[in-house]
Design a protein around this motif. Structure first.
Motif, short mmCIF file in Angstrom:
data_model
loop_
_atom_site.label_atom_id
_atom_site.label_comp_id
_atom_site.label_asym_id
_atom_site.label_seq_id
_atom_site.Cartn_x
_atom_site.Cartn_y
_atom_site.Cartn_z
N GLU A 259 30.49 96.89 32.93
CA GLU A 259 31.12 95.66 33.42
C GLU A 259 30.96 94.52 32.42
OE1 GLU A 259 32.88 94.94 36.19
OE2 GLU A 259 32.93 97.04 36.75
N ILE A 260 29.85 94.57 31.67
CA ILE A 260 29.55 93.53 30.69
C ILE A 260 30.03 93.93 29.31
CG2 ILE A 260 27.68 92.22 29.62
CD1 ILE A 260 26.07 92.78 32.21
N GLY A 261 29.78 95.19 28.95
CA GLY A 261 30.18 95.67 27.63
C GLY A 261 29.02 95.62 26.65
N LEU A 262 29.17 96.36 25.56
CA LEU A 262 28.18 96.39 24.50
C LEU A 262 28.73 95.66 23.28
CD1 LEU A 262 27.08 100.13 24.84
CD2 LEU A 262 25.71 98.12 25.43
N PRO A 263 27.91 94.86 22.62
CA PRO A 263 28.40 94.09 21.47
C PRO A 263 28.67 94.97 20.26
CG PRO A 263 26.03 93.84 21.69
CD PRO A 263 26.49 94.62 22.89
N GLU A 264 29.83 94.84 19.67
CA GLU A 264 30.15 95.61 18.47
C GLU A 264 29.18 95.24 17.36
OE1 GLU A 264 34.18 95.24 17.29
OE2 GLU A 264 34.99 95.70 19.27
N GLY A 265 28.71 96.26 16.64
CA GLY A 265 27.78 96.03 15.55
C GLY A 265 26.33 96.11 15.99
N ASP A 266 26.06 95.94 17.27
CA ASP A 266 24.68 96.01 17.77
C ASP A 266 24.59 96.91 18.99
OD1 ASP A 266 23.13 94.29 16.02
OD2 ASP A 266 24.36 92.65 16.79
N ILE A 267 25.46 97.92 19.05
CA ILE A 267 25.47 98.80 20.21
C ILE A 267 24.14 99.53 20.40
CG2 ILE A 267 26.50 100.91 21.14
CD1 ILE A 267 29.19 99.93 20.19
N PRO A 268 23.55 100.15 19.33
CA PRO A 268 22.27 100.85 19.55
C PRO A 268 21.17 99.92 20.06
CG PRO A 268 23.24 101.49 17.44
CD PRO A 268 24.04 100.33 17.96
N ALA A 269 21.08 98.71 19.49
CA ALA A 269 20.04 97.77 19.92
C ALA A 269 20.26 97.35 21.37
CB ALA A 269 20.03 96.55 19.01
N ALA A 270 21.51 97.06 21.74
CA ALA A 270 21.80 96.63 23.09
C ALA A 270 21.52 97.74 24.10
CB ALA A 270 23.25 96.17 23.19
N LEU A 271 21.93 98.97 23.78
CA LEU A 271 21.72 100.09 24.69
C LEU A 271 20.24 100.38 24.86
CD1 LEU A 271 23.06 102.26 26.40
CD2 LEU A 271 23.23 103.69 24.35
N LEU A 272 19.50 100.39 23.75
CA LEU A 272 18.06 100.62 23.83
C LEU A 272 17.37 99.53 24.63
CD1 LEU A 272 15.47 102.11 22.99
CD2 LEU A 272 15.47 100.73 20.89
N ALA A 273 17.75 98.27 24.39
CA ALA A 273 17.12 97.15 25.08
C ALA A 273 17.40 97.20 26.58
CB ALA A 273 17.61 95.84 24.49
N PHE A 274 18.64 97.50 26.96
CA PHE A 274 18.99 97.57 28.38
C PHE A 274 18.18 98.67 29.06
CE2 PHE A 274 21.52 98.93 32.02
CZ PHE A 274 21.86 97.71 32.60
N ASN A 275 18.08 99.83 28.41
CA ASN A 275 17.34 100.94 28.99
C ASN A 275 15.85 100.61 29.11
OD1 ASN A 275 17.62 103.72 29.98
ND2 ASN A 275 16.23 104.23 28.31
N LEU A 276 15.29 99.98 28.08
CA LEU A 276 13.88 99.58 28.14
C LEU A 276 13.65 98.55 29.24
CD1 LEU A 276 12.93 99.34 24.34
CD2 LEU A 276 12.26 101.12 25.98
N GLY A 277 14.63 97.65 29.42
CA GLY A 277 14.52 96.67 30.49
C GLY A 277 14.51 97.33 31.86
N VAL A 278 15.38 98.33 32.04
CA VAL A 278 15.41 99.08 33.30
C VAL A 278 14.07 99.75 33.54
CG1 VAL A 278 16.39 101.11 34.43
CG2 VAL A 278 17.91 99.44 33.34
#
Length: 337
Positions: A259-278
């Protein structure tokens, strides 16, 4: 037992209606600024839907930009969106943008800023911090911290995910089996979260949400059917059950992230951070529940024995309450197909 069931049902109806009423209001907003020319930015603004109307918030760009606000938003079936091109002489570095009205809401807004030189950042705006001063230089750290906070807040606001974890705590009494079940749940939803967020797996959202509710109903039934000295399959192999349903819960997490989307260029960092936050939110929830149980056992030792006994009042109350809430959610989600 009929009186007990009626009490549990009444509490479940209240709890489920509260969770249903807050579902849309807690969805985050999303503001994207993408630079398309040295002084031009394409703006995408997404407001949550609240009872069929856009949430009373508005994105305001730095005062050097024209226009600073967009047109009236249009409903896209899930939220209210608007898009426009803003001319910002000298760029937006050093400027300040904010979300008007956010201080009166109970949700957040995720800001994504992408520049021509491929640098970008993501920042989380909250009712306590509604504005953002755009720095001269952008960094990936802002993406990581923002998505970590989003993951953490999402799991703590996701009543169905928390109820599933709580049901595991009630059902599984062996500490090592419980650790294995929680670990399997973590691994499973991490897999499907990554696959769905990266576009390798696509499953419609409504059936996933309904099945998540069904997974909680299953655990509630297992709690109520426990027998002394006769372990059920979910107690003998809890990691199998939690891994299987964890795959579904991961799709639920991915739906929120998409619903929010992942930022282009920083997809791995965003995905890892979201998962760690969960995971951090999940660990915090489990820690609070275990500490509460520890204090209850110290204060009321008899309650501990009653809670461990199959078909005790305590066990039945928890089992029926969990099952009633999950059944209501299931009916609501199936009806929304």
């Amino acid at each position: 037992m009929s009186i007990l069931r009626q009490i549990c049902l009444a509490l479940a109806l209240l709890f489920a209606s509260m969770g249903s009423a807050q579902a849309h209001a807690l969805e985050p907003g999303f503001l994207e600024l993408r630079q398309i020319a040295p002084e031009s930015f394409r703006v995408f603004w997404r407001k949550p839907d609240v009872n069929g109307a856009p949430m009373a918030i508005d994105a305001v760009l730095p005062e050097t930009c024209t226009p600073t606000r967009g047109n009236d938003p249009q409903f896209d079936g899930a939220a209210w969106v608007s898009a426009w091109v803003a001319e910002c002489p000298g760029g937006v570095s050093g400027g300040r943008l904010w979300i008007e009205g956010l201080e009166s809401q109970r949700t957040d807004v995720l800001l994504s800023l992408q520049l021509l030189d491929a640098s970008g950042t993501t920042h989380r705006l909250t009712p306590e911090a509604t504005g953002y001063d755009i720095p001269e230089e952008l960094s990936t750290w802002g993406v990581f911290t923002s998505y970590f906070q989003l993951g953490f807040s999402h799991i703590l606001e996701g009543l169905d995910h928390l109820l599933f974890v709580f049901a595991l705590l009630v059902l599984i009494r062996d500490p090592w089996r419980l650790l294995g079940a929680i670990t399997a749940f973590t691994v499973a939803h991490s897999i499907t979260l990554a696959l769905a967020s990266l576009g390798f797996l696509s499953v419609p959202g409504p059936p996933v949400e309904a099945t998540i509710a069904l997974s909680i109903v299953f655990l509630a039934v297992e709690i109520l059917k426990r027998e002394q000295g006769a372990e059920r399959m979910s107690e003998r192999y809890p990691w199998v059950v939690s891994f299987t349903f964890g795959l579904l819960h991961g799709l639920g997490f991915a739906g929120a992230l998409n619903e929010i989307g992942l930022p282009e260029g920083d997809i791995p960092a965003a995905l890892l951070a979201f998962n760690l936050g969960v995971e951090a939110g999940q660990v915090a929830f489990v820690a609070v529940i275990l500490m509460a149980l520890m204090f209850l056992r110290m204060a009321l030792p008899r309650l501990r024995e009653a809670a461990r006994a199959p078909h005790s009042v305590t066990t039945n109350v928890m089992g029926y309450a969990i099952g009633c809430v999950a059944t209501i959610w299931l009916a609501q989600r199936v009806a929304a197909f």
